[in-house]
Design an enzyme around this catalytic site. Sequence first.
Site, PDB file in Angstrom:
ATOM      1  N   ARG A 131       0.805  -1.216   0.000  1.00 25.63           N
ATOM      2  CA  ARG A 131       0.000   0.000   0.000  1.00 25.63           C
ATOM      3  C   ARG A 131       0.841   1.270   0.000  1.00 25.63           C
ATOM      4  O   ARG A 131       0.619   2.189  -0.780  1.00 25.63           O
ATOM      5  CB  ARG A 131      -0.956   0.009   1.210  1.00 25.63           C
ATOM      6  N   THR A 132       1.818   1.363   0.885  1.00 25.01           N
ATOM      7  CA  THR A 132       2.584   2.600   0.990  1.00 25.01           C
ATOM      8  C   THR A 132       3.377   2.865  -0.285  1.00 25.01           C
ATOM      9  O   THR A 132       3.332   3.966  -0.844  1.00 25.01           O
ATOM     10  CB  THR A 132       3.526   2.543   2.199  1.00 25.01           C
ATOM     11  N   LYS A 190      26.160  -4.701  -1.091  1.00 26.96           N
ATOM     12  CA  LYS A 190      27.616  -4.574  -1.150  1.00 26.96           C
ATOM     13  C   LYS A 190      28.169  -3.834   0.061  1.00 26.96           C
ATOM     14  O   LYS A 190      29.348  -3.521   0.113  1.00 26.96           O
ATOM     15  CB  LYS A 190      28.027  -3.840  -2.423  1.00 26.96           C
ATOM     16  N   ARG A 194      11.502   3.795   3.473  1.00 24.66           N
ATOM     17  CA  ARG A 194      10.969   2.813   4.419  1.00 24.66           C
ATOM     18  C   ARG A 194      12.149   1.969   4.903  1.00 24.66           C
ATOM     19  O   ARG A 194      12.915   1.444   4.089  1.00 24.66           O
ATOM     20  CB  ARG A 194       9.921   1.920   3.733  1.00 24.66           C
TER      21      ARG A 194
END
Length: 1308
Positions: free
Chosen positions: A1040-1041, A1068, A1089
């Site tokens: 959703r976000t 890395k 996020r």
Amino acid sequence: MVREARVARAVVPCIKQIDTVAGEWPAQTNYLYATYNGVENDVEFDLKNAVMVLGSGVYRIGSSVEFDSSCVGCIRELKALGYSTIAVNCNPETVSTDYDICDRLYFEEISFETVIDVYHLEQPKGVILAFGGQAPNNIAMGLSRAQVKIFGTSPDDIDNAEDRFKFSRKLEALKISQPSWKKSENVDDAKAFCEQVGYPCLIRPSYVLSGAAMNVAHNEEDLATFLKQAAVVAKEHPVVVSKFINEAKELDVDAVALDGQLCVLAVSEHVENAGIHSGDATLVTPAQDLNKLTLDRIKEITFKIAREFNVNGPFNMQLIAKNNELKVIECNLRVSRSFPFVSKTLDYDFVALATRALMASDNPAIRASIKPTATLLKGRGRVGVKVPQFSFSRLAGADVMLGVEMASTGEVACFGKYRYEAYLKALLSTGFVVPRKNIFISIGGYHAKGEMLDSVAKLSKLGFELYGSKGTADYFQSNDINVKPVDWPFEEGSSDEKTSNPSSSSFENKEFHLVINLPIRGSGAYRVSAFRTHGYKTRRMAVDNGIPLITDIKCAKMFIQALNAVGRRPTMNSQVDCVTSRSLKRLPGLVDVHVHVREPGATHKEDWLTCTKAALAGGITTILAMPNTQPPVIDRASYLLASNAAQEKAVCDYALYLGATPHNASEAAELAHLSAGLKMYLNETFTTLKMDSISDWTKHLVSFPKNRPIVCHAERQTLAALLCGAHFANRHVHIAHVATAEEIRLIKDAKERGWNVTCEVAPHHLFLTEKDLPEGIREVRPRLVTEEDKKALWDNLDVIDCFATDHAPHTWDEKCGKSGAIPPGFPGVEYMLPLLLTAVQEKKLTLKDVTDRLSTNPRRIFNLPTENETYVEVDLNEEWTIPKNGGESKAGWTPFAGRKVHGRVYNVVIRGEEVVVDGRVVAEPGFGRNIRLSKEDAPSSEEEPDEEEVDLSQLEMRRPTLSGDEQSPLHTPPRAVSPAAGPETMGRHLVSVTQFTKIQLNKIFEVADRYRHDVERHVNLTNVLQGYVLASLFYEVSTRTSCSFAAAMQRLGGTVISVDSQSSSVQKGETLEDTARILGSYADVVVLRSKEVGAAERASKVCNQVVINAGDGAGEHPTQALLDAYTIRQEMGTVNDLTIALVGDLKNGRTVHSLAKLLCLYKGITLHYIAPTAELQMPQEVVDYVAARGFTQKKFDNLAEGIHHVDVIYMTRIQKERFSDEKDYEKVKGSYVLTAKLLNEAAMEMHQDSLTGLSRRTSPIVLHPLPRVDEIAVELDHDDRAAYFRQARNGMFVRMAVLALSLGRAEV
């Protein structure tokens, strides 16, 4: 230095709210003031995109409500353009200090100290000085030096205009004439100058208001005294001495310019001679006594001054005119007192245009909307006169004389069709009483007596009893005017007070009803005497006894002329004296070229009175009447019979057709000049005039004059034959009531071949088909058509030249067959215009289509005369139902009965006379005129417009125009949709909900609402963020976000680049900071996020672009909290005073952390924390945050108890990914499952709905940030109380708002 030292020591004022409710409730108004008696501010300084507007300051003569209208207009226009507004003003009598005018009001003086304090606290985009009069201009330079951003003309240019010396030097450089002048360095220099040019001379200090310390010197003694006074007022600013010009006319120019380019200007003239302050003068606009040469010269001077002073916004200029020469005496680079007056009189919003000019530098779209065309506005057929009002009766001993320093305490403006009417209205509005009988006249000086000779003679002829001082009476008696002498002991100007006043009782008893006292010192050119002269005592006695008094010779002459022209009391004229709350559109006079009146011969169906009343009710100002009456109009005798009936009864203008017969070709040609045209009936209809022979047609086609049209009823094959015959005869024909697809295609083909043919279509063929009416009732010629025919007519609108009703009334009984054979025909003249306006509403037509076919084309085709001062006013938006009774028509029915239409006729004016007022026909029978018999009208032609149009039609005010498609100035368009609206910004980064204010929250929701509305209507929003890039950096999985941010960006026209932990250089070993820094160099906004608490804060410190926190581990999720609060508001109507249950893993639930904190911006919130274990309860940090703001918090472990009687249940999942030990997760998994049963039990008590009488249950809504596991039963998904899917959709709208606001691209 003092200010800097004070600020350095933090000695700054606090801002406090004024308590408007006496402490009984918390004050919510935006009345603010600054004080040093405080330690904290009552408000947060969080207005974005704000502009500061300075008012006129304290109440005093010349600086009060005169400028208030302009301030309010500016504030409203700024709001319309999307700006927040901050006003500074301290006059409680002004509208600008009303609580609902601006976003924030500082009730403070207009001083540098106050303004700079407010400016630094509020941090607006800039300050507007131009609408507050002189006080803001006086601090312009100081503000500029303090680095204050000033919108509008630069302070340096303001100084060049305000400084009398600099201004005069500029005028010299421009070679613009001005009175001779000299800067006053000392008294000796001033004396030398005055001796050189001759007295009287005017002393003019700089930077003063209302002519303060401005005086006229008549000798050296005056000069020395007045120079001292001016030096005190002007302080460090220069004083200029200039030659005072006697007997000159003063003019005012109000104008608006953009970057030195003149946009519009208006010219007003003073009634009084120069020497009276413009605030005390009687003002007339548009100017009535100026010729085109003078106006062109004024326009040229105004253009030069606007360019030289780089004017950006409003400005005002005063000139004097004498002996065909114009001289500039002053220019103020701000609004004048007369700005509202000229705006209303000329129907053009000068203030709105000036505001846009000021803000053009901030928004290129505003600049693009303004075209500097130097238009001189001349009004819309009315004159405005503004008269002053004084308070001399309250000032004991004050002399009632006017001069160069302002004395009036009010003003009244009125409109009239001409200046005398407007002047008398305005004068009466000040409380002036028209004299009943006795008038006392005292005039000083032989020249003034001679000037008043004709005016006094008019007073005598009007029946007034005239009295005068001895010298005045002797003069007029010697000129054969009876003026009774009053035995004054001394002549005008005497200062001897030894003899008592024998006429004082006449004043005390009010035996005189008007006093005209015109002393030799009665103009501003003369200093008011300090001695108690006889004239002074006369004026004081008049004022003290409440007797109307006139002391200016020009005003006296104008008043007498107004009495002579208008009478004692002007009659009301609703065209100029009334306004309406309706959104009216003015259309030109409309013509119906096809009307059957039925008189003579069948007046039971219709007569001239009922037919023309129906026409007026339908907005038709001219009808062309068909000849098939009884007897038909075919010769001179029958023409006179019909003409006499029309002349007696008609209430609208008209013309009569002649009917063609096989035998009247010669006589018809002779009568052609009296006719509307010739009507040839070639097919069967309700008439005896049908002609079958083509040879008979040809006689008329050849012989009838070509300056009159031949109108033909010709259908199908007959139409084809007629077109060919007319073409061979080389003449124009007009085809009546075209009905079928075949006919319209024939005409289209003929036009494409270049044949001279025009045509009309009747409303019943456009809006009805044969299936819409029953047998019998539908009888009409041509008959009603099929849907295909109807569609063909609409598809070929460009071929149709006119709309015409073919109004052919028959009674209802006749149409029902009760009187024998059913006659063909419909009444329809009253309802054609509403039907066509409905088609405009439905986008089938434009307003121009209608006016072209009902006005422009009929006048051209039928060679009709121009209708001066003729128009129709309609409410385009009113919806109503056509009645069954047929309206004004005697027929008593209509085929359109019951049809809903948009657009109603309210006012009709013909030749300047009102014939329909508020939908009611008021014209008297016989008012209508045969337009073919009028000698004063000439055939219509293209006329030059009175003024050059400006491409700013949205600024025009409340007066109708004759344009077909322009928005009526009687309608004020909603400013909020202005394309020039400015952007609103929210802040640098969005990391935590704690950075929000309530105002910001409301702004986000406001923008989200608009985007939601636009998306649902499929409005293209791609221009908002076109060219912008969003970097989506998600280290945790998300649906959703991430998707809602991507969708939001793409709907606004931006693009998205996506990065996750699996595909990025994190694999890395790259740090979060490096990734954020790099993405910030690629994108304009980074949405992050992360699993780590504080990750967004870390990224924001290194990223050059906006960082938005999309969730940082168990920390916060601010945009989720925004959409949660938005959904609560959408679902519940408010967020205040709600009880909200937060359920689930509250320890790890970042969504509930943010929501709990965000809810603290509201009032009356109660929070229930429901968690399966103490370990999963709300973190103490959040609890403490909420507690510090005084909200109630309760903890539960039982779901049923926790959700009992709450308003909102906010469910969350137990987050497996937050548990380090899966066994701990399994222990609490599935602890809470919200079912329908639990939800019903949680609801409020049952109650009776007062509207429906049904029992209802007040139930909580259910929210969830999603994804869910098993905490909400699937059975709830279709329950109206389950709002979580709506909540998810709202996320896109809220994030659209967040992105647009964060990037400064939200159009508000």
